[in-house]
Write an enzyme that holds these catalytic residues in place. Structure first.
Site, PDB file in Angstrom:
ATOM      1  N   ASP A  38      -3.755  12.045  -3.414  1.00 14.18           N
ATOM      2  CA  ASP A  38      -4.451  10.888  -2.866  1.00 14.18           C
ATOM      3  C   ASP A  38      -4.060  10.684  -1.399  1.00 14.18           C
ATOM      4  OD1 ASP A  38      -6.080   8.707  -2.842  1.00 14.18           O
ATOM      5  OD2 ASP A  38      -4.715   7.386  -3.920  1.00 14.18           O
ATOM      6  N   ASN A  86     -15.908   9.798  -8.744  1.00  8.07           N
ATOM      7  CA  ASN A  86     -16.027  10.231  -7.337  1.00  8.07           C
ATOM      8  C   ASN A  86     -17.469  10.550  -6.916  1.00  8.07           C
ATOM      9  OD1 ASN A  86     -12.775  11.922  -7.149  1.00  8.07           O
ATOM     10  ND2 ASN A  86     -13.363   9.853  -6.526  1.00  8.07           N
TER      11      ASN A  86
END
Ligand code: FPP
Length: 261
Positions: A38, A86
């Site tokens: 991330d 996503n």
């Protein structure tokens, strides 16, 4: 997995001040490390760059994480590359990621051959763009006989949908009479997850400081140790990996029981 200590020492030469290979017990390396990569976007934004540049930089960190995992003798490295959520990102970013997955995989195949790494995907890859799917299949075919570390790439992965899918498969088997209701147990469900046959992660690393699971491996992480670092994924190095392993080795894992004295 067997360790090549000579290669490992060479790989971990030039130690920074706070960590070195001597800080970890090479006899107690986790078998399966999983990473939520991330912070690519923030890394790029902080430099005044487009988010896509963060993903491109993230590829270098991923390559290093694969090499580190091989050198440390892990059995499995799994990484969260693209979640079922996503798809909500801007189309341009989704396209870039799909393109990056395909080109990176082709580029890294020689590394997988050289290091005897077997590739595996977690998630529904059938719905990915055709070129990405084709390249993924090529990666699976070309590494199928490799006997070293398994590198599991979670793409279009969501844990809730994975568990629902496994439940659906179990229900189908019960309905057809292939399985009895009493056969529906933890092992039967585990065997129908994308991770079937892999050990559960011993250590989960999340970069960029976020303290959440983001629908990742909800079943498999039941007894996993977590390590959250503020380091953004493109900055995550072999040394950060070592810091995570050292922290993991400092924990006492009880799996719900008590410490034996
Ligand atoms: C998280 O950063 C990262 C991703 C959603 C994608 C992960 C992709 C890579 C590391 C690129 C290479 C991958 C492969 C498999 C070749 P973010 O965009 O959520 O960062 P932010 O939270 O700072 O916005």
């Amino acid at each position: 997995m067997r360790l090549d200590t000579k290669k490992l020492r060479a790989y971990y030469a030039d130690a920074p001040q706070d960590i070195s290979l001597d800080d970890v017990d090479l006899e107690a390396i986790p078998s399966h490390v999983s990473i939520i990569m991330d912070g690519n976007g923030r890394w790029a934004t902080a430099r005044g760059l487009d988010r896509s540049r963060g993903h491109v930089a993230g590829v270098d960190s991923l390559r290093e994480a694969v090499t580190t995992s091989v050198r440390l003798g892990l059995d499995v490295l799994s990484v969260y590359a693209f979640s079922t959520e996503n798809w909500r990102r801007p189309q341009r970013e989704v396209d870039l990621l799909m393109h990056l997955f395909a080109t990176t995989l082709v580029k890294e195949l020689p590394l997988f051959h050289q290091e005897n790494v077997r590739l595996r995907f977690l998630g529904d890859i059938d719905v990915l763009p055709e070129r990405t799917r084709t390249v993924f299949q090529r990666g699976l075919d070309e590494t199928a006989d490799h006997t070293g570390m398994t590198f599991a790439l979670a793409v279009n992965y969501g844990a809730r949908s994975e568990i629902a899918r496994a439940a659906r498969e179990l229900a189908r088997s019960v309905a057809s009479g292939e399985l009895s209701v009493d056969d529906v147990n933890e092992d039967a469900l585990s065997a129908r997850l994308y991770t079937a046959g892999l050990p559960d992660p011993d250590l989960l690393i999340r970069t960029s400081g976020e303290m959440r699971l983001s629908n990742y491996l909800l079943w498999q992480l039941a007894y996993t140790e977590f390590y959250v670092t503020p380091v953004l994924w493109p900055d995550f190095s072999r040394w950060d990996f070592l810091r995570a392993v050292a922290s993991y080795q400092g924990r006492s894992r009880r799996f719900g029981g008590v410490m034996s004295s």
